[in-house]
Design a protein around this motif. Sequence first.
Motif, mmCIF file in Angstrom:
data_model
loop_
_atom_site.group_PDB
_atom_site.id
_atom_site.type_symbol
_atom_site.label_atom_id
_atom_site.label_comp_id
_atom_site.label_asym_id
_atom_site.label_seq_id
_atom_site.Cartn_x
_atom_site.Cartn_y
_atom_site.Cartn_z
ATOM 1 N N ASP A 111 87.278 -8.156 2.708
ATOM 2 C CA ASP A 111 86.101 -8.769 2.403
ATOM 3 C C ASP A 111 86.261 -10.300 2.348
ATOM 4 O O ASP A 111 86.552 -10.749 1.342
ATOM 5 C CB ASP A 111 85.511 -8.032 0.960
ATOM 6 N N SER B 282 87.132 -4.277 1.493
ATOM 7 C CA SER B 282 85.874 -3.495 1.723
ATOM 8 C C SER B 282 86.271 -2.131 2.088
ATOM 9 O O SER B 282 86.871 -1.871 3.133
ATOM 10 C CB SER B 282 85.150 -4.438 2.606
ATOM 11 N N THR C 236 84.151 1.173 3.033
ATOM 12 C CA THR C 236 82.746 1.633 3.592
ATOM 13 C C THR C 236 82.904 2.924 3.462
ATOM 14 O O THR C 236 83.706 3.845 4.266
ATOM 15 C CB THR C 236 82.428 0.867 4.655
ATOM 16 N N TYR C 237 81.836 3.515 2.919
ATOM 17 C CA TYR C 237 81.608 5.009 2.951
ATOM 18 C C TYR C 237 80.269 5.315 3.523
ATOM 19 O O TYR C 237 79.358 4.638 3.423
ATOM 20 C CB TYR C 237 81.630 5.400 1.544
ATOM 21 N N THR D 93 79.278 -3.385 -5.330
ATOM 22 C CA THR D 93 78.935 -2.289 -4.374
ATOM 23 C C THR D 93 77.773 -3.161 -3.657
ATOM 24 O O THR D 93 77.183 -3.844 -4.087
ATOM 25 C CB THR D 93 78.167 -1.300 -5.251
ATOM 26 N N GLY E 247 76.113 -1.392 3.914
ATOM 27 C CA GLY E 247 77.415 -1.947 4.786
ATOM 28 C C GLY E 247 77.128 -3.438 5.008
ATOM 29 O O GLY E 247 76.535 -4.067 4.370
ATOM 30 N N ASN E 248 77.848 -3.737 6.003
ATOM 31 C CA ASN E 248 77.539 -5.049 6.750
ATOM 32 C C ASN E 248 77.022 -5.075 8.190
ATOM 33 O O ASN E 248 76.698 -4.163 8.687
ATOM 34 C CB ASN E 248 78.903 -5.721 6.677
ATOM 35 N N SER F 191 78.651 -2.265 10.264
ATOM 36 C CA SER F 191 78.566 -0.811 9.798
ATOM 37 C C SER F 191 77.798 0.083 10.545
ATOM 38 O O SER F 191 78.365 1.157 10.987
ATOM 39 C CB SER F 191 78.174 -0.729 8.262
ATOM 40 N N SER G 275 79.390 0.131 0.573
ATOM 41 C CA SER G 275 80.755 -0.668 0.801
ATOM 42 C C SER G 275 80.998 -1.081 -0.681
ATOM 43 O O SER G 275 80.326 -1.300 -1.762
ATOM 44 C CB SER G 275 80.462 -1.882 1.455
ATOM 45 N N SER H 215 83.790 -3.442 -2.648
ATOM 46 C CA SER H 215 84.703 -4.702 -2.448
ATOM 47 C C SER H 215 85.737 -4.659 -3.805
ATOM 48 O O SER H 215 85.449 -4.813 -4.948
ATOM 49 C CB SER H 215 83.717 -6.025 -2.417
#
Length: 211
Positions: A68, A98, A100-101, A153, A157-158, A161, A183, A185
């Motif tokens: 991140d 980070s 990511t789920y 949280t 995402g970013n 993602s 996500s 961090s």
Amino acid sequence: MDPNIIYNTQQALKTFLTERILSMSNGTGAELDSDIALSFVAPDKSFYDKHVSDEPTVNCYLIGVAEDITRRQSEPPRSYLNVSQTHRIHHKEPRFVSLTYMLTVWSKAEAGSAELEHMVLSYLLCGLGAYDFLPEDILAKYGVEDKPYGIRTQLFGNEHSEKVSGHVWQALGSTPKPTLLLSLSVPVPVFTPDVLPVIQEIETNMDNKSA
């Protein structure tokens, strides 16, 4: 350094989702079943056959691990004196990672499965949207040291993602489902603190005579 930090963070996330998010009331007196199943395995055909029933199952699949860079620190190392004031301990800032789920909801109910899945997804959206950081009490339960930074949280995402999730569905050979990207961090202390002696005496040579 905690080599189990990803596993422990995931255990904290599991408790957070089941106890704080999926158990909340919608304000009308109706609540979701607190026994909604939660799975972290890949949402492929095997998952659907073995883990999904008529009751909704939330799948929380880790699809990305990356630095991140938005939280990368530029400040000098923190330091403090030990009790005897003989050494100064320098702490380097952690790496921020980070996780990511990809959150999806599944059900095999013949009637109303889509409506049920969408309702659970709505609970996830509203519940997760109310938090900027994972609760400290839950992290402490699993021995996750987040101070003084916290585990931040971020929903959706970013910027990469959505593309990554598309690749995941393609790799799994599954039809894409409505998805929430979450996500976390996580500060990962990868550096060992430096212990440096403290200068207590300075000798000065005042003899400036020419040779």
